[in-house]
Motif scaffolding. Structure first.
Motif, short mmCIF file in Angstrom:
data_model
loop_
_atom_site.label_atom_id
_atom_site.label_comp_id
_atom_site.label_asym_id
_atom_site.label_seq_id
_atom_site.Cartn_x
_atom_site.Cartn_y
_atom_site.Cartn_z
N ASN A 109 11.67 3.70 -10.21
CA ASN A 109 12.58 4.85 -10.33
C ASN A 109 14.05 4.42 -10.22
OD1 ASN A 109 12.96 7.59 -10.81
ND2 ASN A 109 13.06 8.11 -8.61
N CYS A 110 14.34 3.18 -10.66
CA CYS A 110 15.72 2.62 -10.65
C CYS A 110 16.34 2.61 -9.27
CB CYS A 110 16.62 3.37 -11.63
SG CYS A 110 16.19 3.11 -13.36
N SER A 111 15.50 2.55 -8.24
CA SER A 111 15.99 2.53 -6.87
C SER A 111 15.80 1.14 -6.30
CB SER A 111 15.26 3.56 -6.02
OG SER A 111 15.52 3.36 -4.64
N GLY A 112 16.82 0.58 -5.72
CA GLY A 112 16.71 -0.74 -5.14
C GLY A 112 15.72 -0.78 -4.00
N PHE A 113 15.72 0.25 -3.16
CA PHE A 113 14.80 0.28 -2.02
C PHE A 113 13.36 0.40 -2.49
CE2 PHE A 113 12.39 2.92 1.02
CZ PHE A 113 12.35 2.05 2.09
N LEU A 114 13.10 1.38 -3.39
CA LEU A 114 11.74 1.55 -3.89
C LEU A 114 11.27 0.30 -4.64
CD1 LEU A 114 11.76 5.25 -5.17
CD2 LEU A 114 10.75 4.35 -3.07
N GLY A 115 12.18 -0.33 -5.37
CA GLY A 115 11.82 -1.54 -6.09
C GLY A 115 11.36 -2.63 -5.15
N MET A 116 12.04 -2.79 -4.03
CA MET A 116 11.63 -3.79 -3.06
C MET A 116 10.26 -3.48 -2.47
SD MET A 116 13.52 -4.88 0.50
CE MET A 116 13.12 -3.28 1.20
N VAL A 117 10.02 -2.20 -2.18
CA VAL A 117 8.73 -1.79 -1.64
C VAL A 117 7.61 -2.07 -2.64
CG1 VAL A 117 7.35 0.17 -0.84
CG2 VAL A 117 9.73 -0.08 -0.10
N GLU A 118 7.88 -1.76 -3.93
CA GLU A 118 6.86 -1.98 -4.95
C GLU A 118 6.57 -3.46 -5.14
OE1 GLU A 118 5.23 0.41 -6.01
OE2 GLU A 118 6.51 2.10 -5.49
N VAL A 119 7.56 -4.30 -5.04
CA VAL A 119 7.35 -5.74 -5.14
C VAL A 119 6.47 -6.22 -3.99
CG1 VAL A 119 8.47 -7.99 -5.00
CG2 VAL A 119 9.42 -6.22 -6.45
N LEU A 120 6.75 -5.73 -2.77
CA LEU A 120 5.94 -6.13 -1.62
C LEU A 120 4.48 -5.69 -1.79
CD1 LEU A 120 8.45 -5.32 1.27
CD2 LEU A 120 7.85 -7.56 0.35
N GLN A 121 4.28 -4.52 -2.38
CA GLN A 121 2.91 -4.07 -2.62
C GLN A 121 2.20 -4.99 -3.61
OE1 GLN A 121 2.99 0.04 -3.79
NE2 GLN A 121 3.51 0.80 -1.74
N LEU A 122 2.93 -5.44 -4.64
CA LEU A 122 2.32 -6.35 -5.60
C LEU A 122 1.96 -7.68 -4.94
CD1 LEU A 122 4.57 -5.75 -8.75
CD2 LEU A 122 2.20 -5.01 -8.42
N MET A 123 2.75 -8.11 -3.97
CA MET A 123 2.46 -9.36 -3.29
C MET A 123 1.15 -9.30 -2.51
SD MET A 123 4.87 -11.21 -4.33
CE MET A 123 6.49 -11.03 -5.06
N GLU A 124 0.77 -8.12 -2.06
CA GLU A 124 -0.48 -7.97 -1.33
C GLU A 124 -1.69 -8.19 -2.23
OE1 GLU A 124 -0.47 -4.14 0.44
OE2 GLU A 124 1.01 -4.64 1.98
N ASN A 125 -1.52 -8.04 -3.55
CA ASN A 125 -2.63 -8.13 -4.50
C ASN A 125 -2.73 -9.50 -5.16
OD1 ASN A 125 -3.21 -5.41 -3.99
ND2 ASN A 125 -1.84 -4.71 -5.63
#
Length: 917
Positions: A79-95
Motif C-alpha cells: 500500500n506504498c507505506s514504508g512501515f507496511l512494506g517492512m512488515v510484509e518483507v519480514l513476513q516473507l522472511m518467515e516463509n
C-alpha cells in the motif's frame, strides 16, 4: 570371461549413476519460494500483479528452466507505506523466501533493502526508480528498470532544447520525490539551467484538494511558467485538475511530467474525459521498450485475459522480466550445486518473554551467490536486453517523449543516453556513431497547453505585485548619462531613455522601479553596483555600465547600446613653424641615413663609370668634386654627367625611384607643417604613460583604476581619483609639477562630453580597450535576451541615434579640426626602399669586381707581366687597382653611339641658338 567382466562394469556404472541421480534429486527442491511486494490498488500495481502471475506460470510451464522445480509466489500488499512494506518483507522472511520481486515504491525500497541486506535475500524491483538506491548502500537491491538519473537527464535536455533556463519543480513529498528532484537540479545545472521554486505535496493518502490549491496558487505567482511534475498517478491527476481550475493549463504554460503520466495513459482504458481534458498539451516521458515479436505476442495474450479493461504499461513489462531474472538466477544457482538452505540469526534470539517471534526469520545461506547470478543475467525479455553493467543499470537507457492531445497521446520523439533527443528510434541510432551536437537534437512539433504550436516563452513577470528592482548609479558628474530628478524617485538621461525605449518594444509589460545606488556625494563604484545583482539586492542594473570581463563572470549583459573604451586625455600646446621648420619633416636618423645614401650612391656610380666615362676621370680633386656634385644633384634630377655603363644606369634608376618617394614625402610633410596648425603634447598615448612616472587621473568608480593597476601594472601611487569634469580640467592645467596629473584615462563617452566643454585638451593616441555599455541582469535571465533584441531594433530604426543626439550633441569646440602633432617621418617607414637600393648597389659592385678579376686572369694567361702575376698578394692588389684606374677603350659600337649622341646634343644646341639669337 569377457561377458562377466562387461556385466560387472555395467553394474558399477549403473550404481554410480543411481547414486549421483539420487544425490541431485535430493539437493534440488521441488518448490522454491519467492515473494512480491507492491501496492495492489495502484495503477502500476494492478498491471504488475497480472504480469508477475503470468510470468510465474510461464516459468513453471517451461521445461527448459528449473526442471523438476516450481516457483511458489507469495504476494504482499505494501500500500506504498514504508512501515507496511517492512512488515510484509519480514513476513516473507518467515516463509524461507529466496528472492523478492519489488518493492514497487521507492519509499518502501529504502526500508526493505536494509532488511533484505540483513537476511541476504535479493530484491529485484521493477519500478523503484529513486537514483539514490545505490549498490554501495543497498548491496542486495537490484533495479530491473531504468533509474530516474536518466529520466531527469532527459527532462533537462528537453528544457535546454527549447531554450528555457528556469523551471518550477512540483513533487511528491517523499524519498521518491526528493531524490528525483535533487537529481533534476544537478542535471539542469549541467545545462546552465536551474530550479527556481520547489513545491512538495504530501502523498495522496493525506493531502486534500484545498492543500494542492494553496500550493498551486503560489506557483501561479512565480515568474517561471515551465513546470516539472514528479509525482504518482493519483496525485498527478489531482494536480492537473486543480491547475485547470486555476487556468494554469492555458497559453504560456509548459507542463513536463515524468513517466507516471504515461503509465496512467497506457493502463487506464478508457481514461475519464475530465481527466484527459485537464492534461491537454502536456509533455511526458515513457520508458522506451523496443518492439519485438515476443512483446507483440504477450500483448495479444494480455488483451485476451484482461478483456481490454486494463492496458499494459512499461512497468508491467519490467515486472514480467523481473520474474524471469529471478528464475534464471535460481536455475543457475541449482546447477552450480547450490542448496536452498537457511540459518538462524543469533541476533534475533530474544528473551523468552518476547512475543515478536523474530527467531522464526532466517538468513538465506546462498543469498550472495544468487545475487551474483542475478547480476550476471544476460537474455532478451519483453522490455529488451536484460543485462546489468557495473552500476547495476540496464543497457541503453531511453525514453519516449509523448504529447497529450485529444483523448490520447502522440509520440514527438525519443531521448536516449546514447544520442540525446531524436525523432528516430534509439535502435536505429545504436549502429551509428553517437552525435549529441545541437544540430542533431530534434523533436516533432508539439501542441502546447492552450492548443498552440508556438513555443511558449517559458516565463512571465510574476503576478504578485512585486516590481522589478533596478539599481541605477547616483552620479554626481556627467549627469547627461543618468541622473535623478530632484525630489522624486525617477531618473533621466541617455541611458534611462535607451532602457525605456527598449522596454516599450517588448511584447509584455515590465513593471519596475528604479533604486538609486550611491551616497550622492561621489560617483558610486560600478563593480559594487553590479555585485548587488548576485546578492539579490537588485533584479537588474541600468546605467552607464561598462561591459568588462570581471563583471561578465557575475552577471549577464545585454548587447551594448553604445561603444566605449579607454582613451588618454592630455593638455597640448600650439607649435609655431620657426626658422628651422624645414628640418622637422624628417627625424634625425632619417636625415643621417638619407645623406649617407646620397654620398654612397655617388661613390658607387663613380666606381662603375670611372674606367669608361671621361666625365668621371681626371685629377683626384676633380673626381671628388664630381662625386659630391653628382650625388646631391640627383635630388633635383639636375646632374649633367651621363652614365655609360649598364650597371651604373641600373643603380641610378633604382636611386631615382627612392629619391622620388623621399622628395614627395618631404614635400607633403613640410606643406602640412607650414599650412596646418600643429598641436604638441609630450604624452603620445598609453605607452608614454606606462613607461614614465607621471601621475595619472581616472574617474571615481570607473573600472579604469583596476585596468591600469592590474593589466598595465601601473603603481597605484601614480593613480589619482577625480570626480568631476571640473576636477579633470584643474588637474590637467596644474600638471604633474604642481600637484596635478600628466594625463587622464577614462571611457570615450565621458571624454567626448568633457572635451565638448574644454578646448585646451585633446585625446592622444588610440583607444586601447574595446568595450561598450549594457544593462546587467542575473545569469541566464531571459529578459537580457529580449532586451538585446529590442536594442537591435532601436539601432536599426534610428531611435538609438536620435536618443544619442538628444543628450550627447557635441559642441563646436570638440569639432575643432586641429590635431595633435603627428610623428615625424621615421626611418622605419623607408627602410624597405633603402634596403632594395643597397642590395642593387652591392650586386652591381660584385659584378664589376668579377669583371675586373676576370680581365686580370686573362692578362695573366697571355703571359704579360708574369713576374707580377706570380708575385705577392700586395702586387696582385696593386695590379687590380691599376686595372680599375686605367682607361678602357670603348668598342667600335660604343664609339659610334657616343658620336651620335654628341651630334644630337650639338644639333639641339644649335636649334636653341636659332630660337634665342
Amino acid at each position: 570371461m569377457s561377458f562377466f567382466l562387461l556385466l560387472s562394469l555395467l553394474s558399477l556404472c549403473c550404481g554410480s549413476f543411481s547414486l549421483e541421480f539420487g544425490k541431485n534429486s535430493s539437493s534440488r527442491p521441488s518448490v522454491v519460494n519467492i515473494g512480491a511486494i507492491f501496492s495492489f490498488d495502484s495503477t502500476i500495481g494492478k498491471v504488475a500483479k497480472i504480469a508477475i502471475e503470468e510470468a510465474v506460470k510461464d516459468v513453471n510451464a517451461d521445461p527448459g528452466i528449473l526442471p523438476g522445480t516450481k516457483l511458489w509466489l507469495q504476494m504482499q500488499n505494501s500500500n506504498c507505506s514504508g512501515f507496511l512494506g517492512m512488515v510484509e518483507v519480514l513476513q516473507l522472511m518467515e516463509n524461507k523466501t529466496v528472492a523478492i520481486i519489488g518493492p514497487q515504491s521507492s519509499v518502501v525500497a529504502h526500508i526493505s533493502s536494509q532488511v533484505a541486506t540483513e537476511f541476504q535475500v535479493p530484491l529485484v524491483s521493477f519500478s523503484a526508480t529513486d537514483p539514490t538506491l545505490s549498490a554501495l548502500q543497498f548491496p542486495f537491491f537490484v533495479r530491473a528498470a531504468q533509474s530516474d538519473l536518466f529520466q531527469m537527464a532527459a527532462v533537462a535536455e528537453i528544457v535546454d532544447y527549447y531554450g528555457w533556463k528556469e523551471v518550477i519543480a512540483i513533487y511528491v513529498d517523499d524519498d521518491y520525490g526528493w531524490n528525483g528532484i535533487a537529481t533534476l537540479g544537478d542535471k539542469l545545472a549541467e545545462k546552465r539551467c536551474k530550479i527556481t521554486y520547489k513545491v512538495g505535496i504530501s502523498p495522496e493518502s493525506v493531502v486534500t484538494r484545498a492543500q494542492v490549491l494553496d500550493q498551486l496558487v503560489k506557483v501561479a505567482l512565480m515568474e517561471s511558467r515551465v513546470m516539472v511534475l514528479h509525482v504518482n498517478p493519483k496525485l498527478g491527476a489531482l494536480v492537473f485538475s486543480v491547475a485547470k481550475f486555476l487556468q494554469m493549463m492555458g497559453n504560456g504554460y509548459v507542463w513536463i511530467t515524468t513517466d507516471w503520466l504515461s503509465s496512467l495513459l497506457d493502463s487506464v482504458v478508457p481514461l475519464p474525459l475530465e481527466t484527459v481534458e485537464s492534461m491537454q498539451g502536456v509533455l511526458s516521458l515513457r520508458q522506451h521498450t523496443a518492439d519485438s515479436d515476443q512483446k507483440k505476442a504477450f500483448l495479444s495474450r494480455w488483451n485476451k485475459f484482461t478483456g481490454g479493461s486494463l492496458g499494459l504499461n512499461a512497468y508491467g513489462l519490467y515486472a514480467y522480466d523481473s520474474v524471469w531474472v529471478v528464475a534464471h538466477a535460481i536455475h543457475k544457482f541449482l546447477n552450480q550445486g547450490g542448496i536452498i538452505a537457511h540459518s538462524d540469526d543469533s541476533r534475533l534470539h530474544l528473551n523468552e518473554s518476547g512475543n515478536l517471534h523474530l527467531e522464526a526469520m532466517t538468513i538465506f545461506d546462498g543469498g550472495k551467490r544468487l545475487l551474483d547470478n542475478i547480476l550476471e543475467s544476460d537474455f532478451v525479455g519483453l522490455s529488451g536486453a536484460i543485462k546489468f553493467d557495473s552500476d547495476r543499470s540496464l543497457p541503453h537507457p531511453a525514453y519516449d517523449i509523448i504529447n497529450v492531445i485529444g483523448t490520447g497521446s502522440r509520440r514527438v520523439g525519443y531521448w536516449s543516453n546514447y544520442s540525446g533527443l531524436s525523432v528516430d528510434s534509439p535502435e536505429t541510432l545504436y549502429s551509428k556513431p553517437p552525435n549529441r551536437s545541437s544540430a542533431n537534437q530534434k523533436l516533432y512539433e508539439v501542441i502546447w497547453p492552450g492548443n498552440t504550436i508556438g513555443k511558449p516563452r517559458g516565463w512571465v513577470f510574476p503576478n504578485n505585485g512585486k516590481l522589478l528592482n533596478i539599481g541605477v548609479p547616483l552620479r554626481v558628474s556627467y549627469k547627461e548619462f543618468v541622473s535623478q530628478i530632484k525630489r522624486t524617485e525617477n531618473f533621466q538621461g541617455f541611458c534611462i531613455d535607451v532602457f525605456t525605449a527598449a522596454v516599450s518594444l517588448l511584447p509584455y509589460a515590465v513593471p519596475h522601479r528604479f533604486i538609486a545606488f550611491g551616497d550622492g556625494h561621489h560617483n558610486p563604484n560600478y563593480t559594487d553596483l553590479v555585485y548587488g545583482i548576485t546578492t539579490g539586492k537588485f533584479d537588474a542594473v541600468v546605467g552607464d555600465i561598462a561591459i568588462v570581463t570581471s563583471r561578465t563572470r557575475l552577471v549577464d549583459f545585454t548587447l551594448p547600446y553604445t561603444a566605449s573604451g579607454l582613451v588618454v586625455v592630455a593638455p597640448f600646446q600650439k607649435l609655431n613653424t620657426g626658422a628651422w621648420a624645414f628640418l622637422h619633416p624628417f627625424s634625425p636618423a632619417m636625415w643621417m641615413v638619407t645623406a649617407s645614401f646620397f654620398l654612397f650612391i655617388g661613390i658607387v656610380i663613380w666606381i662603375l663609370e670611372h674606367r669608361t666615362n671621361d666625365e668621371f676621370r681626371g685629377p683626384p680633386k676633380k673626381q671628388c668634386i664630381t662625386i659630391l656634385w653628382f650625388s646631391f644633384s640627383t635630388l633635383f634630377f639636375a646632374h649633367k654627367e651621363n652614365t655609360i655603363s649598364t650597371l651604373g644606369r641600373l643603380v641610378l634608376i633604382i636611386w631615382f625611384f627612392v629619391v622620388l618617394i623621399i622628395n614627395s614625402s618631404y614635400t607633403a610633410s613640410l606643406t602640412s607643417i607650414l599650412t596646418v596648425q600643429q598641436l604638441y603634447s609630450p604624452i603620445t598615448g598609453i605607452e608614454t604613460l606606462t613607461k614614465g612616472g607621471e601621475p595619472i587621473g581616472f574617474q571615481v568608480g570607473s573600472f579604469a583604476e583596476r585596468y591600469l593597476s592590474e593589466e598595465l601594472n601601473i603603481s597605484k601611487s601614480r593613480l589619482f581619483a577625480l570626480g568631476s569634469p571640473e576636477e579633470y580640467a584643474k588637474a590637467l592645467e596644474l600638471g604633474p609639477d604642481k600637484g596635478g596629473v600628466a594625463a587622464i584615462v577614462d571611457e570615450r563617452p565621458y571624454v567626448e562630453s568633457f572635451l565638448s566643454r574644454q578646448c585646451t585638451f585633446r585625446v592622444v593616441g588610440q583607444e586601447f580597450t574595446k568595450s561598450g555599455w549594457g544593462f546587467a541582469f542575473p545569469r541566464d535571465s531571459p529578459l537580457a535576451v529580449d532586451l538585446s533584441t529590442a536594442i537591435l531594433q532601436l539601432s536599426e530604426n534610428g531611435d538609438l541615434q536620435r536618443i544619442h543626439d538628444k543628450w550627447l550633441m557635441k559642441s563646436a569646440c570638440s569639432m575643432d579640426s586641429a590635431e595633435l602633432e603627428s610623428d615625424r617621418l621615421q626611418l622605419k617607414s623607408f627602410w624597405g626602399l633603402f634596403l632594395i637600393c643597397g642590395i642593387v648597389c652591392f650586386i652591381s659592385l660584385a659584378i664589376y669586381c668579377f669583371q675586373i678579376i676576370r680581365q686580370l686572369y686573362r692578362s695573366d694567361e697571355k703571359g704579360s707581366d708574369l713576374s707580377i702575376s706570380s708575385g705577392s698578394h700586395s702586387n696582385r692588389l696593386r695590379r687590380i687597382i691599376s686595372l680599375m684606374d686605367e682607361k678602357k677603350e670603348p668598342s667600335k659600337r660604343e664609339s659610334k653611339r657616343r658620336k651620335v649622341e654628341k651630334l644630337s646634343e650639338n644639333d639641339r644646341h644649335d636649334d636653341q641658338l636659332e630660337i634665342n639669337p
